[in-house]
Design an enzyme around this catalytic site. Sequence first.
Site, short mmCIF file in Angstrom:
data_model
loop_
_atom_site.label_atom_id
_atom_site.label_comp_id
_atom_site.label_asym_id
_atom_site.label_seq_id
_atom_site.Cartn_x
_atom_site.Cartn_y
_atom_site.Cartn_z
N ARG A 194 0.85 -1.19 0.00
CA ARG A 194 0.00 0.00 0.00
C ARG A 194 0.89 1.24 0.00
O ARG A 194 1.93 1.27 0.67
CB ARG A 194 -0.87 0.05 1.25
CG ARG A 194 -2.16 -0.73 1.16
CD ARG A 194 -3.15 -0.10 0.17
NE ARG A 194 -4.38 -0.87 0.06
CZ ARG A 194 -4.59 -1.88 -0.79
NH1 ARG A 194 -3.65 -2.25 -1.64
NH2 ARG A 194 -5.74 -2.51 -0.82
N HIS A 251 -0.69 0.47 -9.67
CA HIS A 251 -1.49 -0.33 -8.72
C HIS A 251 -2.17 -1.49 -9.45
O HIS A 251 -3.38 -1.67 -9.36
CB HIS A 251 -2.52 0.55 -7.98
CG HIS A 251 -3.09 -0.13 -6.76
ND1 HIS A 251 -3.46 0.55 -5.63
CD2 HIS A 251 -3.36 -1.43 -6.49
CE1 HIS A 251 -3.92 -0.29 -4.72
NE2 HIS A 251 -3.87 -1.52 -5.23
P1 NDP Z 1 -2.45 -10.85 5.14
O1 NDP Z 1 -3.41 -10.23 6.10
O2 NDP Z 1 -2.63 -12.29 4.79
O3 NDP Z 1 -0.97 -10.68 5.70
C1 NDP Z 1 -0.52 -9.50 6.26
C2 NDP Z 1 0.88 -9.71 6.81
O4 NDP Z 1 1.36 -8.46 7.30
C3 NDP Z 1 0.92 -10.69 7.98
O5 NDP Z 1 2.08 -11.47 7.92
C4 NDP Z 1 0.95 -9.77 9.19
O6 NDP Z 1 1.59 -10.30 10.35
C5 NDP Z 1 1.80 -8.63 8.65
N1 NDP Z 1 1.57 -7.43 9.45
C6 NDP Z 1 0.43 -6.74 9.66
N2 NDP Z 1 0.65 -5.70 10.50
C7 NDP Z 1 1.95 -5.76 10.84
C8 NDP Z 1 2.77 -4.98 11.69
N3 NDP Z 1 2.29 -3.94 12.37
N4 NDP Z 1 4.06 -5.33 11.80
C9 NDP Z 1 4.54 -6.39 11.14
N5 NDP Z 1 3.82 -7.18 10.32
C10 NDP Z 1 2.54 -6.86 10.18
O7 NDP Z 1 -2.48 -9.95 3.84
P2 NDP Z 1 -2.17 -10.38 2.33
O8 NDP Z 1 -0.87 -11.08 2.29
O9 NDP Z 1 -3.35 -11.06 1.74
O10 NDP Z 1 -2.08 -8.93 1.63
C11 NDP Z 1 -1.12 -7.97 2.05
C12 NDP Z 1 -1.44 -6.62 1.44
O11 NDP Z 1 -1.14 -6.61 0.06
C13 NDP Z 1 -2.91 -6.19 1.48
O12 NDP Z 1 -3.28 -5.72 2.76
C14 NDP Z 1 -2.95 -5.11 0.42
O13 NDP Z 1 -2.68 -3.86 1.01
C15 NDP Z 1 -1.82 -5.49 -0.52
N6 NDP Z 1 -2.31 -5.85 -1.85
C16 NDP Z 1 -1.94 -5.07 -2.92
C17 NDP Z 1 -2.37 -5.39 -4.19
C18 NDP Z 1 -1.91 -4.63 -5.37
O14 NDP Z 1 -2.41 -4.85 -6.48
N7 NDP Z 1 -0.95 -3.73 -5.22
C19 NDP Z 1 -3.26 -6.53 -4.43
C20 NDP Z 1 -3.56 -7.30 -3.25
C21 NDP Z 1 -3.10 -6.95 -2.01
P3 NDP Z 1 1.02 -11.60 11.10
O15 NDP Z 1 1.30 -12.75 10.17
O16 NDP Z 1 1.82 -11.66 12.33
O17 NDP Z 1 -0.45 -11.35 11.28
C1 OXD Z 2 -6.13 -5.28 -3.10
C2 OXD Z 2 -5.71 -4.36 -4.14
O1 OXD Z 2 -6.02 -4.96 -1.91
O2 OXD Z 2 -6.05 -4.57 -5.32
O3 OXD Z 2 -6.59 -6.38 -3.44
O4 OXD Z 2 -5.00 -3.40 -3.84
#
Ligand code: NDP
Ligand code: OXD
Length: 313
Positions: free
Chosen positions: A228, A276
Amino acid sequence: MTVLVAITGWDHRPWLARFRALAPGRRFVHHTDTFDPAEIRHVAAWKPPRGLIAGLPRVAAIFNLGAGVDALLTDPSLPDVPIVRVVNPDLTARMCEYVVLHVLYHHRGMNALRAAQALRQWPDPQQPAAAQVRVGLMGMGELGRAAAAHLVALGFQVAGWSRRGHDMAGVAAFAGADGLDAFLARTDILVTLMPLTPDTRHMIDLALLRKLPRDGALGGAVLINPGRGGLQVEADILAALDAGSLIGASLDVFEREPLDAASPLWAHPAVVITPHNAADSDPDVLAADVLAQIARHEAGEPLDNVVDRAAGY
Ligand code: NDP
Ligand code: OXD
């Protein structure tokens, strides 16, 4: 019951068409159509207008049409009903493509090679092996873990950092504030796949980027952010590039999207910008997941992939 499709920023028509094709017996309306708020139990949403969902007296669940729920959660009036987010192999595969593409792009020094090509030059760069390069993933959730598996298969030294830690064969684990500096100190290519929450906002700043090593096999550190835009401070990324804390970056997401035409990031020779689209949500694939979950919910069964609202993801 009627399903409300509340989408802004994307074309809502392919979603409506797909929902209607898959469930011809159900009514689907877009939020700009005329409908009775009391007929809506389920909402399929991407960046819905603020306050819209609070105005639905019988709403029972919200299906966020992307993986990240940060935009949805910025609405303070959002009712306290389950929020389901996207977890789907298609989305995961798309993100893995993006991460592998950009890790390899910087690993293979493509910025310099493209610049040499433009000058019709034939350079003789020293190409390190993948095994000499340390990739670090911030965020080891659905997407981070899948990307890590691909990078391990390519032979990179891979580590992951997350809030609670992880247990994945072949991927060194770092967790929480205590593990962050050691994780950064061993990371040549930093990939950020965290959700945007109050804890992660603006985390990728100059102080953090300065902790990346300058003496790795690539001759400096690289940032790849498909997570993000709110995770990063764009002025600090530029400062880190100027100061040598970074030698390259691939950015798919920005503090404000679309990225302002005046941003110096556009023309920076070490920066790759994508709009994005690291992992698009494909209605042809994901609408079926939403409908299956609505059917289960109506049958009184538990929902999958429910967001932890306290954690913010
Ligand atoms: P998940 O919720 O499965 O994983 C999130 C990860 O981030 C977990 O490992 C979590 O830790 C970690 N995390 C959250 N907060 C913290 C923190 N404060 N400190 C350290 N680690 C933290 O999410 P996804 O993998 O499914 O997706 C990740 C992100 O990718 C989405 O939230 C979105 O913003 C982005 N995205 C972007 C897209 C694009 O097209 N650019 C498309 C899809 C997603 P823990 O394992 O300990 O909970
Ligand atoms: C998502 C994205 O969060 O597209 O899936 O950014």
